[in-house]
Design a protein around this motif. Sequence first.
Motif, PDB file in Angstrom:
ATOM      1  N   THR A  31       0.840  -1.207   0.000  1.00 17.88           N
ATOM      2  CA  THR A  31       0.000   0.000   0.000  1.00 17.88           C
ATOM      3  C   THR A  31       0.873   1.253   0.000  1.00 17.88           C
ATOM      4  OG1 THR A  31      -1.733  -1.192   1.181  1.00 17.88           O
ATOM      5  CG2 THR A  31      -1.843   1.224   1.233  1.00 17.88           C
ATOM      6  N   ALA A  32       1.940   1.233   0.794  1.00 22.51           N
ATOM      7  CA  ALA A  32       2.868   2.365   0.830  1.00 22.51           C
ATOM      8  C   ALA A  32       3.496   2.592  -0.543  1.00 22.51           C
ATOM      9  CB  ALA A  32       3.956   2.130   1.876  1.00 22.51           C
ATOM     10  N   ILE A  33       3.877   1.516  -1.204  1.00 23.79           N
ATOM     11  CA  ILE A  33       4.480   1.621  -2.535  1.00 23.79           C
ATOM     12  C   ILE A  33       3.471   2.184  -3.527  1.00 23.79           C
ATOM     13  CG2 ILE A  33       5.394   0.276  -4.472  1.00 23.79           C
ATOM     14  CD1 ILE A  33       6.562  -1.645  -2.249  1.00 23.79           C
ATOM     15  N   ALA A  34       2.263   1.652  -3.517  1.00 28.73           N
ATOM     16  CA  ALA A  34       1.229   2.130  -4.447  1.00 28.73           C
ATOM     17  C   ALA A  34       0.918   3.609  -4.223  1.00 28.73           C
ATOM     18  CB  ALA A  34      -0.036   1.289  -4.300  1.00 28.73           C
ATOM     19  N   ALA A  35       0.815   4.016  -2.968  1.00 26.33           N
ATOM     20  CA  ALA A  35       0.521   5.422  -2.660  1.00 26.33           C
ATOM     21  C   ALA A  35       1.668   6.331  -3.084  1.00 26.33           C
ATOM     22  CB  ALA A  35       0.235   5.586  -1.166  1.00 26.33           C
ATOM     23  N   GLU A  36       2.904   5.883  -2.872  1.00 27.40           N
ATOM     24  CA  GLU A  36       4.068   6.685  -3.267  1.00 27.40           C
ATOM     25  C   GLU A  36       4.159   6.811  -4.774  1.00 27.40           C
ATOM     26  OE1 GLU A  36       8.049   7.451  -4.662  1.00 27.40           O
ATOM     27  OE2 GLU A  36       7.236   5.426  -4.630  1.00 27.40           O
ATOM     28  N   VAL A  37       3.880   5.733  -5.485  1.00 25.26           N
ATOM     29  CA  VAL A  37       3.914   5.761  -6.952  1.00 25.26           C
ATOM     30  C   VAL A  37       2.816   6.688  -7.489  1.00 25.26           C
ATOM     31  CG1 VAL A  37       3.519   4.353  -9.020  1.00 25.26           C
ATOM     32  CG2 VAL A  37       5.076   3.551  -7.235  1.00 25.26           C
ATOM     33  N   ALA A  38       1.625   6.612  -6.911  1.00 31.24           N
ATOM     34  CA  ALA A  38       0.539   7.509  -7.319  1.00 31.24           C
ATOM     35  C   ALA A  38       0.911   8.967  -7.052  1.00 31.24           C
ATOM     36  CB  ALA A  38      -0.748   7.145  -6.585  1.00 31.24           C
ATOM     37  N   ALA A  39       1.491   9.225  -5.881  1.00 30.77           N
ATOM     38  CA  ALA A  39       1.877  10.595  -5.529  1.00 30.77           C
ATOM     39  C   ALA A  39       2.965  11.120  -6.458  1.00 30.77           C
ATOM     40  CB  ALA A  39       2.345  10.652  -4.078  1.00 30.77           C
ATOM     41  N   THR A  40       3.953  10.295  -6.749  1.00 31.54           N
ATOM     42  CA  THR A  40       5.036  10.733  -7.624  1.00 31.54           C
ATOM     43  C   THR A  40       4.530  10.970  -9.035  1.00 31.54           C
ATOM     44  OG1 THR A  40       6.647   9.565  -6.263  1.00 31.54           O
ATOM     45  CG2 THR A  40       7.330  10.125  -8.497  1.00 31.54           C
ATOM     46  N   SER A  41       3.628  10.131  -9.505  1.00 31.94           N
ATOM     47  CA  SER A  41       3.032  10.343 -10.827  1.00 31.94           C
ATOM     48  C   SER A  41       2.238  11.641 -10.865  1.00 31.94           C
ATOM     49  CB  SER A  41       2.116   9.170 -11.186  1.00 31.94           C
ATOM     50  OG  SER A  41       2.846   7.978 -11.252  1.00 31.94           O
ATOM     51  N   ALA A  42       1.502  11.906  -9.805  1.00 30.22           N
ATOM     52  CA  ALA A  42       0.716  13.139  -9.733  1.00 30.22           C
ATOM     53  C   ALA A  42       1.609  14.366  -9.585  1.00 30.22           C
ATOM     54  CB  ALA A  42      -0.277  13.068  -8.576  1.00 30.22           C
ATOM     55  N   LEU A  43       2.797  14.182  -9.051  1.00 32.88           N
ATOM     56  CA  LEU A  43       3.727  15.306  -8.890  1.00 32.88           C
ATOM     57  C   LEU A  43       4.046  15.932 -10.241  1.00 32.88           C
ATOM     58  CD1 LEU A  43       5.322  16.825  -6.734  1.00 32.88           C
ATOM     59  CD2 LEU A  43       7.163  15.168  -7.030  1.00 32.88           C
ATOM     60  N   LYS A  44       4.262  15.104 -11.252  1.00 28.82           N
ATOM     61  CA  LYS A  44       4.509  15.631 -12.598  1.00 28.82           C
ATOM     62  C   LYS A  44       3.268  16.357 -13.110  1.00 28.82           C
ATOM     63  CE  LYS A  44       6.155  14.462 -17.193  1.00 28.82           C
ATOM     64  NZ  LYS A  44       6.863  15.709 -17.375  1.00 28.82           N
ATOM     65  N   ALA A  45       2.106  15.761 -12.895  1.00 37.21           N
ATOM     66  CA  ALA A  45       0.854  16.359 -13.367  1.00 37.21           C
ATOM     67  C   ALA A  45       0.488  17.633 -12.611  1.00 37.21           C
ATOM     68  CB  ALA A  45      -0.281  15.349 -13.255  1.00 37.21           C
ATOM     69  N   TRP A  90      10.612  -0.877  -0.914  1.00 38.46           N
ATOM     70  CA  TRP A  90       9.824   0.319  -1.225  1.00 38.46           C
ATOM     71  C   TRP A  90      10.477   1.122  -2.334  1.00 38.46           C
ATOM     72  CZ3 TRP A  90      10.175   5.625   1.212  1.00 38.46           C
ATOM     73  CH2 TRP A  90       9.040   6.379   0.957  1.00 38.46           C
ATOM     74  N   SER A  91      11.749   1.414  -2.188  1.00 42.36           N
ATOM     75  CA  SER A  91      12.409   2.255  -3.189  1.00 42.36           C
ATOM     76  C   SER A  91      12.634   1.506  -4.496  1.00 42.36           C
ATOM     77  CB  SER A  91      13.729   2.809  -2.640  1.00 42.36           C
ATOM     78  OG  SER A  91      14.600   1.763  -2.299  1.00 42.36           O
ATOM     79  N   ALA A  98      11.079   1.074 -10.193  1.00 40.95           N
ATOM     80  CA  ALA A  98      10.681   0.301 -11.369  1.00 40.95           C
ATOM     81  C   ALA A  98       9.295   0.714 -11.867  1.00 40.95           C
ATOM     82  CB  ALA A  98      10.714  -1.190 -11.051  1.00 40.95           C
ATOM     83  N   LEU A  99       8.356   0.893 -10.947  1.00 32.39           N
ATOM     84  CA  LEU A  99       6.997   1.274 -11.348  1.00 32.39           C
ATOM     85  C   LEU A  99       6.943   2.677 -11.940  1.00 32.39           C
ATOM     86  CD1 LEU A  99       4.996  -0.286  -8.391  1.00 32.39           C
ATOM     87  CD2 LEU A  99       4.930  -0.991 -10.797  1.00 32.39           C
ATOM     88  N   ILE A 100       7.673   3.619 -11.360  1.00 32.12           N
ATOM     89  CA  ILE A 100       7.689   4.986 -11.893  1.00 32.12           C
ATOM     90  C   ILE A 100       8.318   5.007 -13.279  1.00 32.12           C
ATOM     91  CG2 ILE A 100       8.787   7.255 -11.605  1.00 32.12           C
ATOM     92  CD1 ILE A 100       6.201   6.908 -10.034  1.00 32.12           C
ATOM     93  N   ALA A 101       9.372   4.227 -13.483  1.00 30.25           N
ATOM     94  CA  ALA A 101       9.980   4.148 -14.814  1.00 30.25           C
ATOM     95  C   ALA A 101       8.971   3.610 -15.825  1.00 30.25           C
ATOM     96  CB  ALA A 101      11.226   3.275 -14.776  1.00 30.25           C
ATOM     97  N   ALA A 115       2.718   6.410 -19.642  1.00 29.12           N
ATOM     98  CA  ALA A 115       1.849   7.588 -19.524  1.00 29.12           C
ATOM     99  C   ALA A 115       2.466   8.863 -20.083  1.00 29.12           C
ATOM    100  CB  ALA A 115       1.479   7.803 -18.059  1.00 29.12           C
ATOM    101  N   TYR A 116       3.796   8.964 -20.056  1.00 31.30           N
ATOM    102  CA  TYR A 116       4.438  10.210 -20.468  1.00 31.30           C
ATOM    103  C   TYR A 116       5.326  10.038 -21.695  1.00 31.30           C
ATOM    104  CZ  TYR A 116       2.728  11.864 -15.986  1.00 31.30           C
ATOM    105  OH  TYR A 116       1.919  12.197 -14.932  1.00 31.30           O
ATOM    106  N   GLN A 117       5.224   8.874 -22.340  1.00 32.17           N
ATOM    107  CA  GLN A 117       5.975   8.581 -23.558  1.00 32.17           C
ATOM    108  C   GLN A 117       7.480   8.851 -23.416  1.00 32.17           C
ATOM    109  OE1 GLN A 117       2.908  10.498 -23.851  1.00 32.17           O
ATOM    110  NE2 GLN A 117       2.040   8.453 -23.952  1.00 32.17           N
TER     111      GLN A 117
END
Length: 110
Positions: A9-23, A63-64, A69-72, A78-80
């Motif tokens: 859950t921590a990983i999923a939330a961090e990945v969602a937050a980091t993805s939203a950071l760009k947006a 976690w890291s 890997a997921l953010i990459a 999503a960002y080509q």
Amino acid sequence: MKAWLLLATAIAAEVAATSALKASDGFSRWVPSLVVLAGYGIAFYCLSLTLRHIPIGIAYAVWSGAGTALIALIGVVAYQQKLDLPGMLGIGLIVAGVLVLNLFSRSGAH
């Protein structure tokens, strides 16, 4: 088992937050900015609960490593963004390191 679910859950939330950071466009867009704040809050809260049961070195490596890997992957999909062979190799080494740490090391033993 519950600790690993909290870590996921921590990983999923961090990945969602980091993805939203760009947006969020430098926190100039409200909705993605709120996702960033909520996502990182949930991520750190769940990580803190995880650390009651999983050693910090193991938890943070998973976690890291998983987050990287997921953010990459999200960057590519999503960002080509382009991921060249050295980039893929590097991410593969990170994942391999996390696997070795968890499968073969006694560092995680209590």
